[in-house]
Structure formats: structure tokens, C-alpha cells
Design a protein around this motif. Sequence first.
Motif, short mmCIF file in Angstrom:
data_model
loop_
_atom_site.label_atom_id
_atom_site.label_comp_id
_atom_site.label_asym_id
_atom_site.label_seq_id
_atom_site.Cartn_x
_atom_site.Cartn_y
_atom_site.Cartn_z
N ALA B 3 0.82 -1.22 0.00
CA ALA B 3 0.00 0.00 0.00
C ALA B 3 0.85 1.27 0.00
O ALA B 3 0.52 2.26 -0.66
CB ALA B 3 -0.94 -0.01 1.20
N ARG B 7 0.78 4.10 -2.94
CA ARG B 7 0.49 5.49 -2.62
C ARG B 7 1.59 6.41 -3.16
O ARG B 7 1.31 7.47 -3.72
CB ARG B 7 0.34 5.65 -1.10
N LYS B 39 -8.67 -1.65 -9.03
CA LYS B 39 -9.24 -0.30 -8.94
C LYS B 39 -9.58 0.08 -7.50
O LYS B 39 -9.45 1.23 -7.10
CB LYS B 39 -10.49 -0.20 -9.82
N ASP B 40 -10.03 -0.91 -6.72
CA ASP B 40 -10.36 -0.61 -5.34
C ASP B 40 -9.13 -0.19 -4.54
O ASP B 40 -9.18 0.73 -3.73
CB ASP B 40 -11.03 -1.83 -4.67
N GLU B 41 -8.04 -0.89 -4.81
CA GLU B 41 -6.79 -0.52 -4.14
C GLU B 41 -6.39 0.91 -4.51
O GLU B 41 -5.94 1.69 -3.67
CB GLU B 41 -5.65 -1.45 -4.58
N ARG B 43 -8.40 3.32 -5.49
CA ARG B 43 -9.32 4.25 -4.83
C ARG B 43 -8.93 4.48 -3.38
O ARG B 43 -8.91 5.60 -2.88
CB ARG B 43 -10.75 3.72 -4.90
N LYS B 44 -8.59 3.38 -2.74
CA LYS B 44 -8.22 3.47 -1.32
C LYS B 44 -6.96 4.35 -1.17
O LYS B 44 -6.90 5.23 -0.31
CB LYS B 44 -7.98 2.06 -0.78
N ALA B 45 -5.99 4.10 -2.03
CA ALA B 45 -4.74 4.87 -1.95
C ALA B 45 -5.00 6.35 -2.19
O ALA B 45 -4.40 7.21 -1.54
CB ALA B 45 -3.73 4.32 -2.96
N HIS B 47 -7.71 7.99 -1.48
CA HIS B 47 -8.31 8.56 -0.26
C HIS B 47 -7.27 8.80 0.81
O HIS B 47 -7.30 9.82 1.51
CB HIS B 47 -9.44 7.66 0.25
N GLU B 48 -6.33 7.89 0.92
CA GLU B 48 -5.26 8.09 1.91
C GLU B 48 -4.43 9.33 1.55
O GLU B 48 -4.07 10.12 2.41
CB GLU B 48 -4.36 6.86 1.97
N GLN B 50 -5.46 11.89 -0.16
CA GLN B 50 -6.28 13.09 0.09
C GLN B 50 -6.22 13.47 1.56
O GLN B 50 -6.14 14.65 1.89
CB GLN B 50 -7.72 12.83 -0.34
#
Lengths: 268, 194, 194
Positions: B3, B7, B39-41, B43-45, B47-48, B50
Motif C-alpha cells: 500500500a 500510494r 481499482k479498489d486498491e 481508490r483506497k490509496a 483517499h489516503e 487526500q
Amino acid sequence: MEPVFANGASNQSEMPFALVQGEPLTVIPQDLYIPPDALLVFLEAFEGPLDLLLYLIKRQNIDVLNIPIAAITKQYMEYIHLMEQLELELAAEYLVMASMLAEIKSRMLLPRPVTDDDEEDPRAELVRRLQEYEQFKQAAEDLDALDRLEREIHLTSIDIPKFEIDVPLPEININDLMSAFRDVVNRAEQFAAHHVEREPLSVRERMVIVLERISAEEFSSFADFFDPREGRMGVVVSFIAILELLKESLIELVQSGPYAPIYVKANG
Amino acid sequence: MDADKLRSILEALFAAADKPLSVNQLFELFVGDIEQPGKDEIRKAIHELQARYESGGMELKQVASGFRLQVRPEFETWVARLWEQKPPRYSRALMETLALIAYRQPITRGEIEDIRGVSVSSNIIKTLQEREWVKPLGHKEVPGRPTLYGTTREFLDYFNLKSLNQLPTLAEIRDLDQFNPEFEFDDSGEAAAQ
Amino acid sequence: MDADKLRSILEALFAAADKPLSVNQLFELFVGDIEQPGKDEIRKAIHELQARYESGGMELKQVASGFRLQVRPEFETWVARLWEQKPPRYSRALMETLALIAYRQPITRGEIEDIRGVSVSSNIIKTLQEREWVKPLGHKEVPGRPTLYGTTREFLDYFNLKSLNQLPTLAEIRDLDQFNPEFEFDDSGEAAAQ
């Protein structure tokens, strides 16, 4: 003729493997046993006589400080002859080096007076130059390997909200553009290899207009590119533009049969 | 993919990109990698990231076509001074590239380099495109399919020209030089008088 | 000024700038502000920012003309996928000339030619000057008064360096006598055979 390399000789070296200008070649070094095209590229890859000499020395794992001058001179001369035979444009520097090598060789053949302690080894100057060149050849490689902009290093391109800040853009006037064009053309003309012929701009412009209108996916009617209202000149300009684009393989013309409508489509 | 690494890569991409990047675009950039994030990974990255940019001089903003890293508007005062201080100028290389595109279009970067005898940096082409003076017209059907460039309507508008035909010919430029090297082009009255 | 705010403003400035910014330049940007930070405060804030960028996709790098925010080279693989254009490549002749100018400045074209053993094309010198990597420093007071060349700050910036000291060290030149005291003159009989 004796084999070129002390340990690289084989029975193959006696067989003429190529005819260059009617002469059989038997004495090409073995590592040159490669197609002529590749050979050309290979020979052109040298940055000059010092580079070629360094290559000859390195290839045999000889210390620069202890060059067997006779052997190296001989090999060097063979490359020079090869370059001449291939009609490579041989820079004068290669010939200067050839005579320098010949001179060193002849000096080395002379018996050295035992009493003369001051006399320098005839190879000293050559060795110094080879080492110095090698030093900067290496430095150039090291420099090339550094991280640099546009390659490893990318600058950030972080958006500045436009509505907040009006970043002024540089202004230029047409004079600057003209003088830039004049300079670049003048310069290009100094290097005879390039030519910038004068071509009516209207054709270039029309080429762009045609390119903009067509696509690779669908066909456009050939006739649509001609507007009778532009008169004879306009039609001719369009026609030349299309021919020019065709010549540069930027477009394709398609016709299903004699007198059938002609269609234009972008290539690819 | 780890992760942290994902990022960091996304941060690098947002920093380097000159356009907003969507989750789909980002996903495509990893296609073919051994460690390809989903894609979910991604999206999560995002948000982190942001969350990380909640304070500081930048923010990771979502706009219509994706996410982009931008300077926080509240620092406008200082950022604006950056430009007040130094009125920008274009380099000689950029001017010559633009002139060649104007006169020799459609032309590839390689052809420009051949005529100029030196390589053209990517930044120059990028700047000219951003300025909307130059645009890609298609690809030349030679190995590598290089992009062909031409000038735009905005280019003509900028110089107050109706068409490329109004650009002086090379012969005219040279003739004028002979009479008056300091020739002022935009002063049409004087030009006609020569 | 509050340290958090100064750090954020500096971050915004580095993000917005398209060139490296020096401490002096940054200091000037605050002149006239009620809360004007001193150079030491600015330096401290830069160090804090650098620490913050120790991980992630960007770094705040010090090069010759100041500090700049740049993408971390290790993520180049992904960033390069954003663009179709390849970075410009430079010939060996150009790199060797540049290396000589960098390590031996001030140096004349003739001196470069002596070491390389071949003539240096005018195009190379021109490209180097146009890229603003090399500039004329003056003339050597010998017949013909040839131009002396040296490298610029832009050269260091481009190669990601703070100063010339950071250039890779040159290989040593070995002394002929020292390494080969028993220098054999006759090439082990081969010469005699000729």
C-alpha cells in the motif's frame, strides 16, 4: 601474409572471405567477421583515432602503459585501409595518427644509446594522450549515467487554480518569429546535408486543412476538398496538397472502379 | 502491491501529470505489471493521499475528469508574486521550433531536429501545445509513426494573420534584413515604405 | 509567522514554481509582509519539508540554483508511461565535449579537440549553449583569442547536482615510469621482426 593476432589466428584467415574492389581480403581481424553493413556502422562508431586505438588495445587486454606498438600500428593501419576501401569519409586526424604511430615504431626500432638517460620512451606521449582521452571517455559515460531531467528526473506539474492566479504567458511578436526562422534556415544551409526548399505556404496550409478534415475511420469524398468558389488556383492548391500528402503516405485514396467516386482517408 | 508503494507511485503520477487522472487511467498505467493493483486498491490509496494533503500547501482535488494535485488557493498571494517577479520569456530554441512548425507544417519532431541540427526538448513541444499555437495533426507513416505538428487558428489569431499565406516568405525576410536589420514587422506602414 | 503556515506557503511555492527557488528568492517573496520570515526561518522550514518528503512520490531536492520539488527518480517507470515521447538522447561526441568542459573549465574548443583527437563540430557547441549547459567565459589570451567555455548553473540543475564537486570523480592517470619501470623497448622481439 601473417595472421594479425598472435593468438587469434586460425586456418580460416588464409581463405579470402570477401572481394573488395576486386581484391581478396584475407587479413581482416577475426572480430570483424561480420556483415558489411554492420561493419560500416561499427567503424563509424569510433569517435576518432584515439578511440579506435583504445579499442584495439582493450580488445587484447593490454595495459595502456605497455602498448606493443608494432602490433597495434599494424592493426590500426588495417582499419584505416578498410575504412578507405569502404569509402568512409576518413577524417584527417586518422591519418595524422597513422603517421605518428609509424614514427614511434621507427624510433623504437632504433637502438637506444645506453648513456642517454633523459630520452623518453617514444610511446610516452601517445600513452599520455590515450590515458587522458580514456579518462574523459569514462567521464562522459559517468555523466550520461547521472539522473537527469527529462529522463529519470521529472519536475512536478502541479496545477495552480487558474481562476485564482493569472500567470502571464510570455509574449512574442512576429519579428521574433521571423528572425528565428531566418536564423534556423541560414544555419541549415551551412550544413549542406539539409535543405529547406521554398514551397508555397498555401500548399502546406492546405495539407493541414485536409489532414484535419479526414480521419482513419471513415472516408471523405475527394470532391469535397475542392471548392469552385476558390477559383482555379484554389483547386490546384488543394490538388497539389492532396498529392503531397499521398506522397508522404499520410493519406490514402480509394476508388472502387473507373469513374467511381474517389474517397480520401487518413493512413493508419 | 504494498500500500505504501502504491500510494507513493500515485503521488508521483499526480505530481508529474499535467492533467487530472481518473481511477481508470491510473489502473491502465499498471497493466502488464507483475504487481498490478486493482481499482479498489487505487481508490483506497487516493483517499489516503487526500487525507495526507488535508493540510499543507497542496490538495488532491477531484474534478470532473479525475483527481489532480493542485496548489491550495489560499496561498495565491505568495504564488502570484512568483510571477510578478520575473516576466517570462521564451527561449531561442522554442522560437525556432515554432517558426519551423509554422513554415514547414506538417512536420515531425525529428524533421525539426534535422533542420535545426540539435535535439528538441519535449518541454518545448509541450509548451507550444499548451499555448495552443501548435497541435498534433496525425502520424507520419514511417517507422515509429512520429507525430506530425502544425499550427492552429489560435496561432494565426495571436499574430493577427488571416492565413499562413500572410507570413512573409523567406526571400522577403532576407530582403528586408538587407535594408533594415532592425525592421519592425508590426509597423505595416514602415514595412510598405521599404 | 507561524511555522506551520510558513511551511505550507513554501510548499505551495515549490509546487507552483517551474524553476528551483533559492532561500534568497524565497525571502524576497515575503518582503513587505507584516509577518516577514527571516532567512533562518525559511531554511528551517525547508528542512522540515525535506524531512516530510523523505518518503512518498516526491522529493524536495537541492540543486545548484536552489530547491525544487521533483518526482522521485525511482518512480520514473510509471511516470514515463504518462507520456509517449522519449527523452532526448545525446551523442557520445556531445557527452565527451560536455564532460571536458565540465571537468576542465575554462577550456577552449582547440583544447577539447586536442584531448579528443578529433575536431568538435560547431553544432555540438551550439547545442550545449542552447541548452544553457555551457556558456562562453571570455577569451584566452593566445593568438586567435579563442573562446573559453564553462558550465552553467542550469547544467548542474539539469543533472540534478548541487555543485561541480558532486560530479563523478575522474579516473586516475597513471604515470608511465611509476607503473612500468622496466619498460621494455623492443616489444618482445615482435618489433625486431618487422
